[in-house]
Design a protein around this motif. Structure first.
Motif, PDB file in Angstrom:
ATOM      1  N   PRO A   1       0.853  -1.197   0.000  1.00 35.32           N
ATOM      2  CA  PRO A   1       0.000   0.000   0.000  1.00 35.32           C
ATOM      3  C   PRO A   1       0.890   1.249   0.000  1.00 35.32           C
ATOM      4  O   PRO A   1       1.780   1.375   0.825  1.00 35.32           O
TER       5      PRO A   1
ATOM      6  N   ALA B   1      -0.580   4.573  -0.900  1.00 33.63           N
ATOM      7  CA  ALA B   1      -1.490   5.659  -1.276  1.00 33.63           C
ATOM      8  C   ALA B   1      -1.674   6.681  -0.160  1.00 33.63           C
ATOM      9  O   ALA B   1      -2.444   7.626  -0.303  1.00 33.63           O
TER      10      ALA B   1
ATOM     11  N   LEU C   1      -0.961   9.795   2.547  1.00 32.06           N
ATOM     12  CA  LEU C   1      -0.562  11.183   2.281  1.00 32.06           C
ATOM     13  C   LEU C   1       0.821  11.514   2.839  1.00 32.06           C
ATOM     14  O   LEU C   1       1.423  12.503   2.447  1.00 32.06           O
TER      15      LEU C   1
ATOM     16  N   THR D   1       1.745  12.573   5.882  1.00 37.83           N
ATOM     17  CA  THR D   1       1.741  13.900   6.531  1.00 37.83           C
ATOM     18  C   THR D   1       2.889  14.075   7.528  1.00 37.83           C
ATOM     19  O   THR D   1       3.310  15.199   7.779  1.00 37.83           O
ATOM     20  N   ARG D   2       3.413  12.964   8.064  1.00 37.93           N
ATOM     21  CA  ARG D   2       4.526  13.106   9.012  1.00 37.93           C
ATOM     22  C   ARG D   2       5.792  13.596   8.317  1.00 37.93           C
ATOM     23  O   ARG D   2       6.719  14.042   8.960  1.00 37.93           O
TER      24      ARG D   2
ATOM     25  N   LYS E   1       6.187   9.612  -0.364  1.00 39.47           N
ATOM     26  CA  LYS E   1       7.199   9.267   0.645  1.00 39.47           C
ATOM     27  C   LYS E   1       7.922   7.983   0.277  1.00 39.47           C
ATOM     28  O   LYS E   1       9.061   7.768   0.659  1.00 39.47           O
TER      29      LYS E   1
ATOM     30  N   GLN F   1      -6.140   3.837  -5.298  1.00 36.18           N
ATOM     31  CA  GLN F   1      -7.120   4.130  -4.238  1.00 36.18           C
ATOM     32  C   GLN F   1      -7.516   5.595  -4.451  1.00 36.18           C
ATOM     33  O   GLN F   1      -6.667   6.483  -4.376  1.00 36.18           O
TER      34      GLN F   1
ATOM     35  N   GLY G   1      -7.602   5.197   4.440  1.00 33.18           N
ATOM     36  CA  GLY G   1      -6.939   4.366   5.449  1.00 33.18           C
ATOM     37  C   GLY G   1      -6.311   3.109   4.850  1.00 33.18           C
ATOM     38  O   GLY G   1      -6.649   2.679   3.745  1.00 33.18           O
TER      39      GLY G   1
ATOM     40  N   ASP H   1       6.708   2.150   5.211  1.00 33.92           N
ATOM     41  CA  ASP H   1       7.152   2.928   6.368  1.00 33.92           C
ATOM     42  C   ASP H   1       8.308   2.255   7.088  1.00 33.92           C
ATOM     43  O   ASP H   1       9.035   2.900   7.832  1.00 33.92           O
TER      44      ASP H   1
END
Ligand code: UTP
Length: 292
Positions: free
Chosen positions: A9, A11, A13, A15-16, A26, A103, A108, A131
């Protein structure tokens, strides 16, 4: 149970990591000289995965371009005799079969996984989040595949984290059955430090079975209004045994700014060609910093 397909996955954003993620996925941020997602795809390939579905979203075209052939660049490198670089570029396009699905709204991780239902076509599959980069002898996801193939159940990758960080993770309440292996009793997404049932945290690797899709459809939006994969796994628990396996290796949380910088430092030290200079540099700046 044989696991040959993986879903990545990508998709979210991010934001961190703002502001860079305003115009850059990212997953494409560089760790030394490769984007994060390259390390994740390599881990899957080393684990025997031969089919990868990447869930993309708005502004993520750079991911598709990265894994595509680039005939112009290949032509240019051949003309210039840059054959080592040419080989590197060609290899990226040939690593594995990669498919994409979009997506449309970032609803989520759980919603992103739902987009994989057709592609996995009724079979078990691995999930790898960008991540986390895991550096280990045996690929992180392979450690889970081995448990899932033996026991024929979904498996969640976990790691023990310091107690004060439990509110950043999905947390497992599990019954240990052997070293580093638990039967999951209960799961909770980002609990407060007081409420957390343990410090066994879910990291970005899973083996899932198709039963997860019905559970995801039943899952109401949870934290942040998003469909959480942890909540869907919790819904599945009464009818499905789920295992949690501690992944052995070094994990870098590259979805956070500090983790991203640490990953670049540590992985540059693992590159023979830059290790000595990097070490010299680090020692020199440490000498410059006064004791606090
Ligand atoms: P995160 O919870 O880390 O969200 O997603 P995020 O948007 O990527 O990052 P932050 O927290 O805002 O900085 C975990 C994984 O789920 C994917 C992300 O790409 C990441 O791999 N995801 C998340 C989706 O694919 N779609 C979503 O709607 C949300």
């Amino acid at each position: 149970m044989r696991i040959r397909k993986a879903v990545i996955p990508a998709a979210g954003l991010g934001t961190r990591m703002l502001p860079i993620t305003k115009s850059m996925p990212k997953e494409m941020l560089p760790i030394v000289d490769k984007p994060v997602i390259h390390y994740v795809v390599e881990e899957a390939v080393k684990a025997g995965i031969d089919d990868i579905l990447i869930i993309t979203g708005k502004g993520k075209r750079a991911i598709e371009d990265y894994f595509d052939r680039s005939f112009e660049l290949e032509f240019y490198l051949r003309e210039k005799g840059k054959l080592e670089e040419l080989k590197q570029i060609e290899e990226i396009g040939e690593m594995v079969d990669i498919y994409y699905v979009r997506q449309k709204k970032p609803l989520g991780l759980g919603d992103a996984i739902l987009h994989a239902e057709k592609h996995v076509n009724g079979g078990p599959f691995a999930v790898l989040l960008g991540d986390d980069i895991i550096v280990s002898q045996k690929p992180g996801i392979k450690q889970l595949i081995d448990v899932a193939e033996k026991r024929k159940v979904p498996v969640i990758g976990v790691e023990s984290v310091p107690r004060e960080l439990v509110n950043k993770y999905g947390i497992v309440d599990g019954e240990p059955i052997e070293e580093g292996l638990y039967i999951v009793r209960h799961l909770v997404e980002k609990p407060s430090i007081q409420e957390a049932p343990s410090n066994v945290a879910i990291i970005g690797r899973y083996i899932l079975t198709p039963e997860i899709f019905d559970a995801l459809r039943e899952t109401p939006p949870g934290r942040g209004g998003e469909i959480q994969l942890t909540d869907a796994l919790q819904i599945l628990l009464p009818s499905q045994e789920i295992f949690a396996k501690e992944i052995k290796g070094e994990r870098y949380d590259v979805g956070s700014k500090l983790g991203f910088v640490i990953a670049n430092l540590k992985l540059s030290l693992q590159r023979g060609e830059m290790r000595n200079e990097m070490l010299g540099f680090l020692k020199s700046i440490l000498r410059e910093i006064p004791d606090e």
